[in-house]
Design an enzyme around this catalytic site. Structure first.
Site, PDB file in Angstrom:
ATOM      1  N   THR A   1      27.099  53.654  31.996  1.00  0.00           N
ATOM      2  CA  THR A   1      28.113  52.860  32.675  1.00  0.00           C
ATOM      3  C   THR A   1      29.220  52.473  31.709  1.00  0.00           C
ATOM      4  O   THR A   1      29.291  52.977  30.583  1.00  0.00           O
ATOM      5  CB  THR A   1      27.479  51.675  33.439  1.00  0.00           C
ATOM      6  OG1 THR A   1      28.488  51.060  34.246  1.00  0.00           O
ATOM      7  CG2 THR A   1      26.840  50.642  32.538  1.00  0.00           C
TER       8      THR A   1
ATOM      9  N   ARG B   1      47.680  48.043  35.870  1.00  0.00           N
ATOM     10  CA  ARG B   1      48.418  47.130  34.988  1.00  0.00           C
ATOM     11  C   ARG B   1      48.965  47.885  33.768  1.00  0.00           C
ATOM     12  O   ARG B   1      50.125  47.761  33.426  1.00  0.00           O
ATOM     13  CB  ARG B   1      47.466  45.998  34.555  1.00  0.00           C
ATOM     14  CG  ARG B   1      48.086  45.016  33.602  1.00  0.00           C
ATOM     15  CD  ARG B   1      47.110  43.933  33.237  1.00  0.00           C
ATOM     16  NE  ARG B   1      45.906  44.476  32.595  1.00  0.00           N
ATOM     17  CZ  ARG B   1      44.898  43.750  32.153  1.00  0.00           C
ATOM     18  NH1 ARG B   1      44.924  42.439  32.285  1.00  0.00           N
ATOM     19  NH2 ARG B   1      43.848  44.314  31.589  1.00  0.00           N
ATOM     20  N   THR B   2      48.073  48.678  33.136  1.00  0.00           N
ATOM     21  CA  THR B   2      48.518  49.509  32.014  1.00  0.00           C
ATOM     22  C   THR B   2      48.876  50.882  32.593  1.00  0.00           C
ATOM     23  O   THR B   2      47.994  51.709  32.841  1.00  0.00           O
ATOM     24  CB  THR B   2      47.394  49.645  30.972  1.00  0.00           C
ATOM     25  OG1 THR B   2      46.892  48.343  30.674  1.00  0.00           O
ATOM     26  CG2 THR B   2      47.881  50.324  29.702  1.00  0.00           C
TER      27      THR B   2
ATOM     28  N   ASP C   1      28.527  59.225  40.833  1.00  0.00           N
ATOM     29  CA  ASP C   1      29.455  58.247  41.425  1.00  0.00           C
ATOM     30  C   ASP C   1      30.251  58.895  42.555  1.00  0.00           C
ATOM     31  O   ASP C   1      30.623  58.222  43.526  1.00  0.00           O
ATOM     32  CB  ASP C   1      30.444  57.741  40.373  1.00  0.00           C
ATOM     33  CG  ASP C   1      29.808  56.801  39.367  1.00  0.00           C
ATOM     34  OD1 ASP C   1      28.877  56.060  39.737  1.00  0.00           O
ATOM     35  OD2 ASP C   1      30.233  56.813  38.192  1.00  0.00           O
TER      36      ASP C   1
ATOM     37  N   LYS D   1      31.261  56.359  30.040  1.00  0.00           N
ATOM     38  CA  LYS D   1      31.131  57.527  30.945  1.00  0.00           C
ATOM     39  C   LYS D   1      31.848  58.761  30.418  1.00  0.00           C
ATOM     40  O   LYS D   1      31.469  59.882  30.739  1.00  0.00           O
ATOM     41  CB  LYS D   1      31.652  57.172  32.346  1.00  0.00           C
ATOM     42  CG  LYS D   1      30.729  56.205  33.054  1.00  0.00           C
ATOM     43  CD  LYS D   1      31.192  55.886  34.458  1.00  0.00           C
ATOM     44  CE  LYS D   1      30.222  54.889  35.078  1.00  0.00           C
ATOM     45  NZ  LYS D   1      30.434  54.663  36.498  1.00  0.00           N
TER      46      LYS D   1
END
Ligand code: ATR
Length: 266
Positions: free
Chosen positions: A63, A152-153, A103, A67
């Site tokens: 996790t 945001r970035t 996932d 990953k």
């Protein structure tokens, strides 16, 4: 025979619910194994994975934030792990360490169970962290029309274009038209709000949050109050765990009331 040991590795790892779920399924299926969580630093990853190669450890989940970091230490990647550059499950197979990505199936199956038609729809993803490439690949399998990422970035969202050429990227804080919006940021874990004005978006969209604890984030609450369908990340978490279990043990675990309760207790 020695008891088989499985782990989830990450940092932080305290809040991982994978051990609860995997140990319940191990018990239900009478498997001689145990599953634990372990916090590692990046410089410990290589050694840890070597222990899977020499079968001191049977296999592991991976996790945040490892990953991608584990990839060079595996022998082979499945096509999907390759396409997303993300591995969440390592399986020892015929002497080889194989990096899988469950996932993708986790998200895909969770969405399928919703009965919300994704085909031809516009998707907006908030965030560009570890799980986003898996969500994008699953969305492509679900035949959505287009995918826009806002992070945001901004550079981290732009980096995803290396894997997915037709991705759109917009500034954090802007709100392009969408049918489905996915929160893949950590905003909401501690009741933080997402600063977007949804009041003019209309109804009957899908608000999806990868977070499942709390079960209704501020983001989902807002979506619901405005007349949209909402879903948290619980099923995605369970389905990715289920797919990993099947890879290791070749048995189908049950996703039932008891498993849901395990997740609610925390
Ligand atoms: P990682 O980025 O290490 O893979 P993650 O938990 O998978 O970790 O991702 C966290 C996501 O939440 C990122 O998209 C992060 O944005 P940055 O890439 O700019 O860090 C986003 N995030 C975390 N805190 C945030 C905040 N206060 N405002 C907006 N986005 C935030």
């Amino acid at each position: 025979m020695k008891i088989k040991k499985y782990f989830v590795i990450g940092n932080p790892i305290e809040h991982s619910l994978s051990p609860k779920v995997q140990n319940q399924w191990i018990k239900e299926n009478n498997i001689d194994a145990v599953y634990d969580k372990i916090k590692l630093n990046a410089n410990q990853i290589k050694n840890f994975i070597q222990n899977i190669k020499n079968q001191e450890i049977a296999g592991c989940n991976v996790t945040i934030p490892f990953k991608n970091i584990v990839i060079p230490f595996t022998d082979n990647l499945t096509l999907e792990a390759e396409q997303t550059q993300s591995v969440n499950t390592i399986v020892f197979d015929n002497g080889k360490l194989v990096g899988h990505n469950t996932d993708i199936a986790g998200f895909y199956k969770a969405i399928k169970s919703l009965n919300f038609n994704m085909e031809g729809k516009k998707v907006l993803i908030l965030g560009a962290g570890g799980v986003v490439s898996s969500i994008i690949l699953a969305l492509k399998k679900l035949k959505v029309l287009n995918i826009t990422v806002s992070n945001r970035t901004r550079s981290k969202a732009e980096n995803l274009k290396i894997l997915f050429k037709d991705l759109n990227v917009v500034e954090w804080g802007s709100l392009p038209e969408f049918d489905i919006i996915i929160n893949a940021t950590s905003l909401g874990l501690n009741n933080e709000k997402i600063n977007l004005d949804f009041s003019k978006i209309g109804k009957n969209k899908l608000f999806y949050d990868v977070i499942y604890n709390p079960s209704e984030t501020e983001f989902l609450k807002k979506g619901r109050e405005l007349g949209n369908k909402t879903e948290n990340g619980k099923l995605m978490f369970l389905y990715q765990a289920c797919e990993a279990f099947k890879l290791w043990h070749d048995k189908e675990p049950s996703i039932n009331e008891e498993i849901f309760k395990l997740l609610d207790n925390d």
